[in-house]
Design a protein around this motif. Structure first.
Motif, PDB file in Angstrom:
ATOM      1  N   SER A 210       1.409  -2.008   4.765  1.00  0.00           N
ATOM      2  CA  SER A 210       0.632  -0.770   4.791  1.00  0.00           C
ATOM      3  C   SER A 210       1.506   0.386   4.350  1.00  0.00           C
TER       4      SER A 210
ATOM      5  N   PRO B 270      -3.847   5.912   5.299  1.00  0.00           N
ATOM      6  CA  PRO B 270      -3.568   4.477   5.182  1.00  0.00           C
ATOM      7  C   PRO B 270      -4.515   3.607   6.000  1.00  0.00           C
TER       8      PRO B 270
ATOM      9  N   ASN C 130      -7.923  -4.129  -0.553  1.00  0.00           N
ATOM     10  CA  ASN C 130      -6.823  -5.057  -0.271  1.00  0.00           C
ATOM     11  C   ASN C 130      -7.273  -6.510  -0.386  1.00  0.00           C
TER      12      ASN C 130
ATOM     13  N   VAL D 271      -3.366   4.207  -2.055  1.00  0.00           N
ATOM     14  CA  VAL D 271      -4.353   4.573  -1.034  1.00  0.00           C
ATOM     15  C   VAL D 271      -5.030   5.905  -1.337  1.00  0.00           C
TER      16      VAL D 271
ATOM     17  N   ASN E  54       0.854  -1.188   0.000  1.00  0.00           N
ATOM     18  CA  ASN E  54       0.000   0.000   0.000  1.00  0.00           C
ATOM     19  C   ASN E  54       0.890   1.238   0.000  1.00  0.00           C
TER      20      ASN E  54
ATOM     21  N   VAL F 236      -1.488  -1.291  -4.123  1.00  0.00           N
ATOM     22  CA  VAL F 236      -2.724  -0.561  -3.863  1.00  0.00           C
ATOM     23  C   VAL F 236      -2.351   0.880  -3.549  1.00  0.00           C
TER      24      VAL F 236
END
Length: 223
Positions: free
Chosen positions: A115, A84, A95, A80, A53, A78
């Protein structure tokens, strides 16, 4: 003898969503470097995928691929575009979609989920990860550990990283270790440096221990 809640403790849908390990912590604590090194260790015997992320780029995913941690098809990113914590704990479907897709396509034993650098209040939803690892670097850790980080209560393993920098930032490691141990009690704790291959093997071993317990349905000890 185990009670029914303990027997039902772990999920069983591994064919739809592989065992997922979440790495989270402040920016710059070394999450991506640890994931890179852990991939190198686990890849020797296991099928591993990664979801990263990032706030606005896919830099972490690109780093893992460029440095040879995993082939490109086993790494997803991913973006964001905001806090987060939203995709860690509230809007987790973005996710989950990538985790399920990787599971279907590659049938990994383990998926590592990183993350984006997050705030002290962040932690992973238990509907998203099976094993949570909080990463703090030694320079920030001395202050952070006294701030009752919420993630410290929501992680199976706390990693204090970059211990090789302790002297440079004026940290007495013996005193610091005692302070940290008091916050963890009997929960997982490692002091690491990515320059030390043994440290990274210890992180990988902690992940493998939990993976075996979950997938083999070994329940926690009953009270």
């Amino acid at each position: 003898m185990t009670c029914k809640p303990c027997r039902d403790f772990y999920r069983k849908d591994w064919d739809k969503r592989a065992f997922t390990v979440g790495f989270f912590g402040p920016p710059g604590s070394g999450k991506t470097s640890i994931i890179h090194d852990v991939c190198k260790v686990l890849n020797e015997k296991h099928n591993i995928c990664v979801v990263t992320n990032d706030a606005y780029t896919q830099e972490d995913a690109d780093y893992l691929v460029t440095k040879g941690a995993l082939p490109k098809e086993k790494v997803r990113s991913v973006i964001v575009e905001g806090c987060p914590m939203a995709v860690m704990n509230k809007d987790i479907e973005v996710n989950l979609k990538e985790i399920r897709s990787l599971t279907e396509q590659h049938h990994p034993d383990i998926i590592l989920l990183e993350s984006a650098g997050d705030c002290l209040a962040s932690y992973f939803s238990r509907d998203l990860v099976d094993y949570a690892i909080l990463v703090i670097d030694v320079a920030g850790g001395h202050k952070l550990i006294h701030k009752r980080i919420e993630g410290n209560n929501h992680s199976e393993l706390l990693i204090i990283n970059k211990i090789d920098l302790a002297e440079a930032v004026g940290i007495n490691m013996e005193d610091f270790k005692m302070e940290v141990i008091m916050t963890r009690m009997d929960r997982g704790l490692l002091f690491t440096s990515t320059k030390n291959k043994k440290d990274m093997k210890h992180v990988a071993e902690s992940i493998m221990y939990s993976w075996r317990n979950h997938t083999q349905q070994i329940p926690p000890q009953c009270p």
